[in-house]
Scaffold this motif. Structure first.
Motif, PDB file in Angstrom:
ATOM      1  N   PRO A   1       0.802  -1.228   0.000  1.00 33.66           N
ATOM      2  CA  PRO A   1       0.000   0.000   0.000  1.00 33.66           C
ATOM      3  C   PRO A   1       0.839   1.285   0.000  1.00 33.66           C
ATOM      4  O   PRO A   1       1.904   1.356   0.608  1.00 33.66           O
ATOM      5  CB  PRO A   1      -0.805  -0.114   1.300  1.00 33.66           C
TER       6      PRO A   1
ATOM      7  N   SER B   1      -5.423   1.068  -7.021  1.00 34.58           N
ATOM      8  CA  SER B   1      -5.970   0.414  -5.827  1.00 34.58           C
ATOM      9  C   SER B   1      -4.904   0.253  -4.732  1.00 34.58           C
ATOM     10  O   SER B   1      -5.222  -0.040  -3.579  1.00 34.58           O
ATOM     11  CB  SER B   1      -6.546  -0.955  -6.197  1.00 34.58           C
ATOM     12  N   LEU B   2      -3.647   0.465  -5.080  1.00 41.72           N
ATOM     13  CA  LEU B   2      -2.595   0.400  -4.053  1.00 41.72           C
ATOM     14  C   LEU B   2      -2.631   1.618  -3.128  1.00 41.72           C
ATOM     15  O   LEU B   2      -2.040   1.617  -2.041  1.00 41.72           O
ATOM     16  CB  LEU B   2      -1.209   0.322  -4.719  1.00 41.72           C
TER      17      LEU B   2
ATOM     18  N   THR C   1      -3.633   3.999  -0.340  1.00 36.89           N
ATOM     19  CA  THR C   1      -4.359   3.847   0.927  1.00 36.89           C
ATOM     20  C   THR C   1      -4.329   5.187   1.657  1.00 36.89           C
ATOM     21  O   THR C   1      -3.243   5.722   1.912  1.00 36.89           O
ATOM     22  CB  THR C   1      -3.659   2.813   1.845  1.00 36.89           C
TER      23      THR C   1
END
Ligand code: NAD
Ligand code: TYD
Length: 339
Positions: A206, A268-269, A271
């Motif tokens: 992340p 999507s990584l 965070t």
């Protein structure tokens, strides 16, 4: 000219050593560094092969060691990059920031004064001006913007700046100060935004973006910063403060997305994590003074500089993998432990 570069094993100090060696064949450089977690002798391997460079392991808060070096070498110019430089660490524990960034500066200036150094340059930061609102894009930091700090890091840098100005006024100490915006480029320690995001993206882990990622920084390629300091040393007026920045404001989230795109990794990584305490909203530099007085202009466009930087991290994995794994400590012991 014989130049003392403190913090030479760190990100900007090392880039400055390489810039000076390439640009000024007539000059000699001593690179001083205490090799904290952020200092890496491997970074200076190329310079160490050059007869015009020598490394001195010393702490700028060690008055005796600094005095010895100045008595041995007789410097013409001192450039002080040595500092604790990471805001998040300063929030966890301010003490070492005050010691290195303030007392270290005093000790260096005392030595420079005692040994008649012709010019002392303090590498400062735009963070001494605090922050600007996100909704007033016309506002920029100038050299007369009031000092108003947010973090223990910026407070320590501002304190040092005030001390440099006091030495100038009281003792006629020949000093200059530069206040630059966020740098990026090769050899940046992977705790800072850009290298940290590159490292995590490559590992498919992340990418921690503080808050909503809307904070804005004004990014400058490190070589453009080095060029500005070189010009200030040679043509800048004693007692002057120069802001350095390339009119390149970017929101953090946009930089993170550019890195992911270039590396072909999914968004999507990303965070979103708890925001930094006291997080400065926006930095933006007005560089009109250094451009008008010295003719300095940045040369590297952000899109190009970011690609070059990512390519550098891809091509130099052992450099940062060693740091991340703690291998660096063993490296130093191997190289210097028995000398
Ligand atoms: P860095 O953390 O990468 O390097 C700092 C270097 O100083 C390290 O090599 C460390 O070992 C050394 N050092 C720390 N404490 C020392 C001590 N007591 N004695 C001797 N050496 C010591 O930092 P950087 O990003 O290269 O920043 C260099 C300077 O530029 C700092 O003064 C910083 O405030 C300023 N600055 C940085 C940026 C940026 O974006 N990185 C922007 C503007 C100004
Ligand atoms: P940083 O590189 O620490 O520089 P500075 O705080 O001196 O500007 O951080 C740059 C921006 O990126 C800052 O707004 C904080 C943010 N940031 C993240 O969102 N995530 C991170 O993991 C880091 C290190 C920084």
């Amino acid at each position: 000219m014989k130049i003392l570069v403190t913090g030479a094993a760190g990100f900007i100090g090392a880039n400055f050593v390489y810039y000076e060696l390439a640009k000024h064949p007539e000059d000699g450089i001593v690179g001083l560094d205490s090799l904290t977690y952020a200092g890496n002798l491997e970074t200076l391997e190329g310079a160490a092969k050059d007869g015009r460079f020598r490394f001195a392991k010393a702490d700028i808060t060690d008055r005796a060691a600094v005095g010895r070096l100045f008595s041995e070498e007789r410097f013409d110019v001192v450039v002080n990059f040595a500092a604790e430089s990471h805001v998040d660490r300063s929030i966890e524990d301010p003490s070492v920031f005050l010691l290195t960034n303030i007392i270290g500066t005093q000790i260096l200036m005392d030595a420079a004064k005692k040994y008649g150094v012709g010019r002392y340059h303090q590498v400062s930061t735009d963070e001494v001006y605090g922050d600007l609102p996100l909704d007033r894009p016309e506002l920029l930091f100038t050299e007369t913007t009031p000092i108003k700090t947010s973090s223990p890091y910026s407070a320590s840098k501002a304190s040092a700046d005030l001390l440099v100005q006091a030495y100038q006024r009281t003792y006629g100490f020949p000093a200059t100060i530069s206040r630059c915006s966020n740098n990026y480029g090769p050899y940046q320690f992977p705790e800072k935004l850009i290298p940290l995001m590159i490292k995590n993206a490559l590992a498919d882990i992340p990418l921690p973006v503080y808050g909503e990622g809307l904070n804005v920084r004004d990014w400058l390629y490190v070589e453009d910063h080095c060029k500005a300091i070189d010009m200030i040393l040679r043509e800048g007026g004693a007692g002057e403060v120069y802001n350095i920045g390339g009119h390149n404001e970017m929101a953090n989230i946009d930089i993170v997305k550019l890195i992911l795109k270039y590396l072909g990794k999914p968004e999507s990584l990303i965070t979103f994590v708890t925001d930094r305490k006291g997080h400065d909203l926006r930095y933006a530099i007005d560089p009109a003074k250094i451009t008008g007085a010295l003719g300095w202009m940045p040369e590297t466009r952000f899109a190009d500089g970011l690609k070059q930087t990512i390519d550098w991290y891809l091509a130099n994995k052992p450099w940062w993998e060693n740091i991340v794994s703690g291998e660096y400590t063993r490296y130093y012991e191997k190289m210097y432990g028995n000398r």
